[in-house]
Design an enzyme around this catalytic site. Structure first.
Site, PDB file in Angstrom:
ATOM      1  N   ARG A  15       0.838  -1.193   0.000  1.00 44.20           N
ATOM      2  CA  ARG A  15       0.000   0.000   0.000  1.00 44.20           C
ATOM      3  C   ARG A  15       0.877   1.249   0.000  1.00 44.20           C
ATOM      4  NH1 ARG A  15      -3.764  -1.409   5.112  1.00 44.20           N
ATOM      5  NH2 ARG A  15      -1.793  -2.377   5.746  1.00 44.20           N
ATOM      6  N   LYS A  75       1.403   2.075   7.233  1.00 45.98           N
ATOM      7  CA  LYS A  75       1.707   1.284   8.430  1.00 45.98           C
ATOM      8  C   LYS A  75       2.571   2.075   9.396  1.00 45.98           C
ATOM      9  CE  LYS A  75       0.571  -2.115   9.453  1.00 45.98           C
ATOM     10  NZ  LYS A  75      -0.662  -2.364  10.264  1.00 45.98           N
ATOM     11  N   TYR A  94      -1.205   4.863  10.502  1.00 40.07           N
ATOM     12  CA  TYR A  94      -1.590   3.923  11.550  1.00 40.07           C
ATOM     13  C   TYR A  94      -0.415   3.760  12.506  1.00 40.07           C
ATOM     14  CZ  TYR A  94      -5.733   2.388   8.949  1.00 40.07           C
ATOM     15  OH  TYR A  94      -6.941   2.331   8.302  1.00 40.07           O
ATOM     16  N   GLU A 118      -6.073   5.214  13.538  1.00 40.56           N
ATOM     17  CA  GLU A 118      -7.031   4.315  14.185  1.00 40.56           C
ATOM     18  C   GLU A 118      -7.772   4.940  15.363  1.00 40.56           C
ATOM     19  OE1 GLU A 118      -3.093   3.413  16.274  1.00 40.56           O
ATOM     20  OE2 GLU A 118      -3.747   3.848  14.229  1.00 40.56           O
ATOM     21  N   ASP A 270      -3.215  -6.377  15.328  1.00 44.74           N
ATOM     22  CA  ASP A 270      -2.569  -5.063  15.353  1.00 44.74           C
ATOM     23  C   ASP A 270      -2.583  -4.457  16.751  1.00 44.74           C
ATOM     24  OD1 ASP A 270      -1.516  -4.552  12.867  1.00 44.74           O
ATOM     25  OD2 ASP A 270      -3.372  -3.770  12.037  1.00 44.74           O
TER      26      ASP A 270
END
Length: 371
Positions: A15, A75, A94, A118, A270
């Site tokens: 990504r 990430k 994130y 998040e 996660d």
């Protein structure tokens, strides 16, 4: 503002933090965007696309971290990236800090400002930047679980939907949020026998009204979890406490009562995972076995469908990125309490209570940090 989009370096992570359309939007507002060369090539977002949108291409992440005012990623930063962050530099990505003391320490030492996708909220109490990846992960969890149930993958050799004359697999989903609902939909679509557990009676009522007898609903308790898990062929952990470490709801003792070759998929990995025996895995080596039970605990599950995930994520993050760039992070956080809820680290201080509680730090209120 000078904005940097580095290439992701986590295992099998393809990504990218911004699409060419997002770059064009930022450039049209007068901002400058640097994109690391080949950052999106693996998913068909080519260097030419970024240049046509107005981005400058750079060859190394060091160039981006050394000069950009805001870093936009997907990430959590890896240790080598954390060490490149500069005092006061804004990081928007994130983070999942509660189960990750090393990353938290490195971010605090960097003196940066870190906003976590998040924990950004919305007026309805939802998590708008987590939701699109939760939708992807929920749907993928059934896909991954069905594959892991195949005999060649170590499973007991069960087809999720069965065939005429043969019963379908029993699937239990723990958690009725975005992940859980999407997992249940996929499992029902494949013809499985699906039960979903949650502690919210209004949520269970809404699910019952929406899906009727096709979806069984149960109030989540130690007893109901143990009963359903031990009867299931596939269990999907879809529990979330925003920003906090996930509770361990399925114990090793429960695993001993399950059928050999059953599968656990921990979408909460996660945040540390909701199965006692969970440990993070990668797309390269996604499963392992404990007590005869196959565990799938890939920590960046949506990265497996990186193109779909990139577009879904950046559709959600772009308005917030624009606000941060247009106003500067302090004014943007003052103006928007929901974006302010995303502030996890500010200039050497933890600013999100669940992270502070999980890792033993004092918490500086985000209002004080930006006020």
């Amino acid at each position: 503002m000078l904005i940097g989009i580095p290439k992701e370096i986590k295992n099998n992570e393809y990504r990218i933090g911004m699409t060419p359309a997002g770059v064009r939007e930022l450039v049209s507002h007068g901002h400058h965007v640097m994109v690391q060369r080949d950052g999106g090539t693996a998913i068909g977002l080519l260097n030419d696309h970024y240049e046509a949108a107005g981005a400058s291409l750079v060859d190394t992440p060091e160039e981006i971290f050394a000069t950009a005012e805001m870093i936009i990623k997907v990430k959590e930063p890896q240790p080598e990236e954390c060490k490149m962050l500069r005092p006061g530099q804004l990081l928007f990505t994130y983070l999942h800090l509660a189960p990750d003391p090393e990353q938290t320490r490195l971010l605090l030492e960097s003196d940066c400002v870190a906003i976590a996708y998040e924990t950004v909220t919305d007026a309805q109490g939802g998590l708008p930047l987590l939701a699109p990846m939760s939708e992807v992960a929920g749907r993928m969890s059934v896909q991954a679980g069905a594959h892991a149930l195949e005999k060649a993958q170590g499973g007991m050799g069960i087809l999720l939907g069965g065939v005429p004359g043969v019963a379908p697999a029993k699937v239990t989903v723990i958690g009725g949020g975005v992940v859980g609902i999407n997992a249940a939909r996929m499992a029902m679509g494949l013809g499985a026998d699906v039960t979903i557990l949650d502690r919210s009676l209004p949520r269970l009522k809404a699910l019952d009204e929406q899906y009727g007898p096709q979806l069984k609903t149960l109030y989540s308790s130690v007893e109901s979890i143990e009963h359903e898990v031990t009867q299931s062929d596939l269990v999907i952990g879809a529990v979330l406490i925003p920003g906090a470490a996930a509770p361990k709801l399925v114990t090793r003792e429960m695993l001993k009562k399950m059928k050999n070759g059953s599968v656990l998929v921990d979408v909460a990995i996660d945040q540390g995972g909701c199965f006692e025996t969970s440990r993070a895995t990668t797309h390269q080596d996604p499963t392992y076995e404990v007590e005869g039970i196959i565990h799938y605990c890939v920590a960046n599950m949506p990265g497996g469908v990186a193109r779909t995930s990139t577009f879904a994520l950046t559709n959600a993050t772009l308005p917030f990125a624009l606000a941060l760039a247009n106003k500067g992070y302090q004014q943007a956080l003052i103006d928007d309490p929901h974006l302010r809820n995303g502030l996890n680290v500010h200039r050497g201080k933890v600013t999100y209570q669940a992270v502070a509680t999980a890792l033993g730090y004092d918490c500086l209120a985000p209002e004080q940090a930006v006020g």
